[in-house]
Write a protein that holds these residues in place. Structure first.
Motif, PDB file in Angstrom:
ATOM      1  N   TRP A 229       0.799  -1.214   0.000  1.00 26.11           N
ATOM      2  CA  TRP A 229       0.000   0.000   0.000  1.00 26.11           C
ATOM      3  C   TRP A 229       0.837   1.271   0.000  1.00 26.11           C
ATOM      4  O   TRP A 229       0.359   2.332  -0.375  1.00 26.11           O
ATOM      5  CB  TRP A 229      -0.923  -0.011   1.218  1.00 26.11           C
ATOM      6  N   VAL A 283      -6.968  -3.552  -8.783  1.00 24.50           N
ATOM      7  CA  VAL A 283      -8.100  -4.494  -8.787  1.00 24.50           C
ATOM      8  C   VAL A 283      -7.756  -5.735  -9.610  1.00 24.50           C
ATOM      9  O   VAL A 283      -8.075  -6.864  -9.215  1.00 24.50           O
ATOM     10  CB  VAL A 283      -9.369  -3.807  -9.323  1.00 24.50           C
ATOM     11  N   LEU A 315     -17.099  -6.471  -5.778  1.00 27.65           N
ATOM     12  CA  LEU A 315     -16.333  -5.280  -5.412  1.00 27.65           C
ATOM     13  C   LEU A 315     -16.609  -4.862  -3.972  1.00 27.65           C
ATOM     14  O   LEU A 315     -15.717  -4.372  -3.276  1.00 27.65           O
ATOM     15  CB  LEU A 315     -16.646  -4.141  -6.379  1.00 27.65           C
ATOM     16  N   ARG A 316     -17.832  -5.061  -3.504  1.00 28.14           N
ATOM     17  CA  ARG A 316     -18.136  -4.775  -2.096  1.00 28.14           C
ATOM     18  C   ARG A 316     -17.362  -5.713  -1.179  1.00 28.14           C
ATOM     19  O   ARG A 316     -16.834  -5.299  -0.142  1.00 28.14           O
ATOM     20  CB  ARG A 316     -19.643  -4.923  -1.842  1.00 28.14           C
ATOM     21  N   SER A 317     -17.277  -6.959  -1.564  1.00 29.48           N
ATOM     22  CA  SER A 317     -16.482  -7.907  -0.779  1.00 29.48           C
ATOM     23  C   SER A 317     -15.016  -7.496  -0.765  1.00 29.48           C
ATOM     24  O   SER A 317     -14.349  -7.558   0.275  1.00 29.48           O
ATOM     25  CB  SER A 317     -16.618  -9.319  -1.363  1.00 29.48           C
ATOM     26  N   LEU A 318     -14.514  -7.085  -1.924  1.00 31.85           N
ATOM     27  CA  LEU A 318     -13.122  -6.654  -1.995  1.00 31.85           C
ATOM     28  C   LEU A 318     -12.888  -5.425  -1.125  1.00 31.85           C
ATOM     29  O   LEU A 318     -11.869  -5.335  -0.424  1.00 31.85           O
ATOM     30  CB  LEU A 318     -12.751  -6.355  -3.450  1.00 31.85           C
ATOM     31  N   MET A 319     -13.811  -4.483  -1.150  1.00 32.73           N
ATOM     32  CA  MET A 319     -13.667  -3.289  -0.321  1.00 32.73           C
ATOM     33  C   MET A 319     -13.676  -3.648   1.160  1.00 32.73           C
ATOM     34  O   MET A 319     -12.898  -3.112   1.951  1.00 32.73           O
ATOM     35  CB  MET A 319     -14.803  -2.302  -0.641  1.00 32.73           C
ATOM     36  N   SER A 320     -14.544  -4.556   1.537  1.00 33.06           N
ATOM     37  CA  SER A 320     -14.574  -4.994   2.937  1.00 33.06           C
ATOM     38  C   SER A 320     -13.246  -5.622   3.350  1.00 33.06           C
ATOM     39  O   SER A 320     -12.733  -5.374   4.444  1.00 33.06           O
ATOM     40  CB  SER A 320     -15.707  -6.001   3.145  1.00 33.06           C
ATOM     41  N   TYR A 321     -12.688  -6.412   2.465  1.00 31.23           N
ATOM     42  CA  TYR A 321     -11.390  -7.041   2.723  1.00 31.23           C
ATOM     43  C   TYR A 321     -10.324  -5.971   2.932  1.00 31.23           C
ATOM     44  O   TYR A 321      -9.498  -6.045   3.857  1.00 31.23           O
ATOM     45  CB  TYR A 321     -11.057  -7.940   1.534  1.00 31.23           C
ATOM     46  N   GLN A 322     -10.327  -4.931   2.081  1.00 26.98           N
ATOM     47  CA  GLN A 322      -9.310  -3.885   2.195  1.00 26.98           C
ATOM     48  C   GLN A 322      -9.457  -3.103   3.500  1.00 26.98           C
ATOM     49  O   GLN A 322      -8.459  -2.678   4.100  1.00 26.98           O
ATOM     50  CB  GLN A 322      -9.401  -2.936   1.000  1.00 26.98           C
ATOM     51  N   LEU A 323     -10.675  -2.924   3.962  1.00 24.37           N
ATOM     52  CA  LEU A 323     -10.874  -2.240   5.240  1.00 24.37           C
ATOM     53  C   LEU A 323     -10.340  -3.078   6.398  1.00 24.37           C
ATOM     54  O   LEU A 323      -9.796  -2.542   7.372  1.00 24.37           O
ATOM     55  CB  LEU A 323     -12.361  -1.940   5.443  1.00 24.37           C
TER      56      LEU A 323
END
Length: 507
Positions: A229, A283, A315-323
């Motif tokens: 990151w 992504v 994409l929502r799952s991916l965003m949750s993972y990144q958080l």
């Protein structure tokens, strides 16, 4: 550019070959799992086998070293076997390429780091040549990078930082080429406009076309972000830098409102190439995770449930993972014996001991010590300190773009860590400074150019300058040779092992 393009390439390739020989020689030693290779080598193998990171059995390291490949747990469901990874997957994918080519062996999982380290020597040599217009100084930059101990160790270890450094340097190199191409086009426009009755200053200046080198920079910086990151800091810094270069170029050719015209004509495409392109690369690095339900958090909110949009829910799952990853990074405060604060990094006060063993005999003494210490070559790192100060003076005195670019890149790799050290008391290590190293070396090389003088300087000045720079280069070579035993696990008698430790804190 210099009129010797052939020798420019030959010199750069010879220096890169020298760096490659150092990095690939006996790359499979030690036949052991070194430091955090215990995570990355296995995660990489999991990615090339399953597309995602999976949980591995307790004795997976021993199985790998014995040639076994059945490292992963057998679970009732694919989700039960998913494992959490704190970093984006591109670096592990790159390590996995070596494992795919050469097998799950120490040489296999270290092949791609060694290749990235070798190619980075070539990229830095070519970038320095372009920035200085000197083949000699370009080759010097590549040689100093080849002789740095931290770069050497990380090129021979399956960690992510060598890839982060490589992609950051590649992105910077592409922007330097883009700067030359954009200014050449503006110069052509100015020459044409000056030949007409209308003053070139009355026009907005031309559009600069698709800017493929800027796109390439965005893709490279996206790859840096998809490795770690901290690539984000360089995306922001370099995005501002390249637009500032455009505004300066438009002002130089007489555009009346250079900043307004830069915002109108350069910013939209620049934002796409330096903003959207990195996101797409990031992504895309999760393609394996998106293509299967076996990844960590892949179906956090019923992403595959009937009636839901697969793309949106993925994409929502991916965003949750990144958080989740963000929370993990900010909460990483566990003490480690080799951790260090960022303000100590330029002084090499506390490097990480990647590997250590003590044996009876084998080095001409009763007790032998062998280690791999992730430390930079002291002469190079300490020479960089006055060189960076000189760049500050040069920038404020002459507004030299090269000095400003190096200071910005160095700050992007260093200063953000101060916040995390003070605000979060985050655990961090010296090798996090590796992306700063190419810009430290470029600062040294620019100072060497000042010492040698321009082509129009007197013969006496040139002779003295070349002698001083040559002596510094020779000392850097000797310094690297002196510490190389503690970088390569060479067994040493205890007294000789201690003599290689620059500070007591290296032990």
């Amino acid at each position: 550019m210099p009129g010797d393009p052939l020798w420019g390439w030959v010199g750069s390739l010879v220096v890169a070959l020298f760096g490659g020989i150092l990095r690939f020689y006996d790359l499979g030693t030690p036949r052991a799992v070194v430091f955090d290779e215990t995570y990355y080598a296995k995660h990489a193998f999991s990615l090339i086998r399953y597309g995602v990171e999976r949980q591995f059995v307790d004795n997976a390291d021993e199985l790998m070293l014995r040639g076994g490949e059945r490292l992963f747990k057998v679970c009732d469901t694919v989700q039960d076997c998913a494992t959490y990874a704190m970093h984006p997957p591109l670096g592990n994918w790159m390590i996995g390429v070596g494992e795919w080519l050469f097998g799950l062996t120490p040489f296999g999982w270290r092949f791609m780091p060694a290749l990235a380290g070798t190619v980075s020597v070539l990229v830095l040599a070519r970038t320095a040549r372009r920035m200085t217009r000197s083949t000699l100084l370009g080759c010097l930059a590549g040689l100093l990078l080849a002789l740095d101990g931290l770069h050497f160790v990380l090129s021979r270890t399956a960690l992510l930082d060598i890839f982060l450094m490589f992609w950051v340097l590649a992105g910077f190199a592409c922007l330097v080429v883009d700067r030359d191409r954009a200014r050449a086009r503006l110069a052509d426009w100015h020459a044409t406009a000056s030949a007409t009755p209308a003053s070139p200053g009355r026009g907005p200046g031309p559009r600069l076309g698709p800017r493929p080198w800027r796109l390439a920079a965005g893709l490279c910086l996206g790859a840096a972000l998809a490795t770690k990151w901290t690539g984000l800091f360089f995306i922001v810094a370099f995005g501002i830098m390249t637009l500032a270069w455009d505004a300066g170029a438009r002002r130089a050719v007489g555009v009346r409102r250079p900043y307004v015209e830069t915002a109108r004509r350069d910013l939209p495409l620049g934002a796409a190439w330096m903003g959207i392109a990195p996101i797409i690369v990031y992504v895309a690095s999760f393609a394996g995770w998106l293509a299967t339900a076996a990844g960590w958090g892949r179906d956090w909110d019923g992403a595959t449930a009937p009636g839901r949009s697969f793309l949106i829910e993925s994409l929502r799952s991916l965003m949750s993972y990144q958080l989740q990853v963000l929370g993990s990074h900010t909460g990483l405060t566990t003490h480690h014996d080799y951790q260090s604060d960022p303000w100590t990094w330029p002084l090499l006060l506390r490097p990480v001991a990647f590997f250590y063993r003590e044996t009876a005999g084998g080095c001409g003494a009763e007790t032998c010590r062998a280690s791999i210490v992730g430390a930079g070559t002291p002469l190079i790192w300490y020479a960089a300190l006055p060189a960076l100060v000189a760049m500050m003076i040069w920038y404020f005195a002459a507004r030299d773009w090269r000095a400003g670019a190096l200071l910005l890149a160095y700050g992007a790799g260093w200063l953000p860590w101060f916040y995390y050290a003070i605000a979060d008391q985050r655990t961090m290590y010296l090798f996090y400074a590796l992306p700063m190293l190419p810009f430290m070396i470029l600062a040294i090389v620019l100072c060497c150019g000042l010492i040698m003088g321009t082509a129009g300087a007197s013969q006496e000045r040139r002779t003295v300058g070349v002698t001083l720079v040559g002596a510094f280069t020779l000392l850097a070579l000797v310094n690297f040779w002196w510490i190389s035993p503690i970088l390569t696990l060479e067994p040493l008698p205890v007294d000789q092992w201690f003599s290689r430790m620059f500070f007591q804190s290296w032990i």
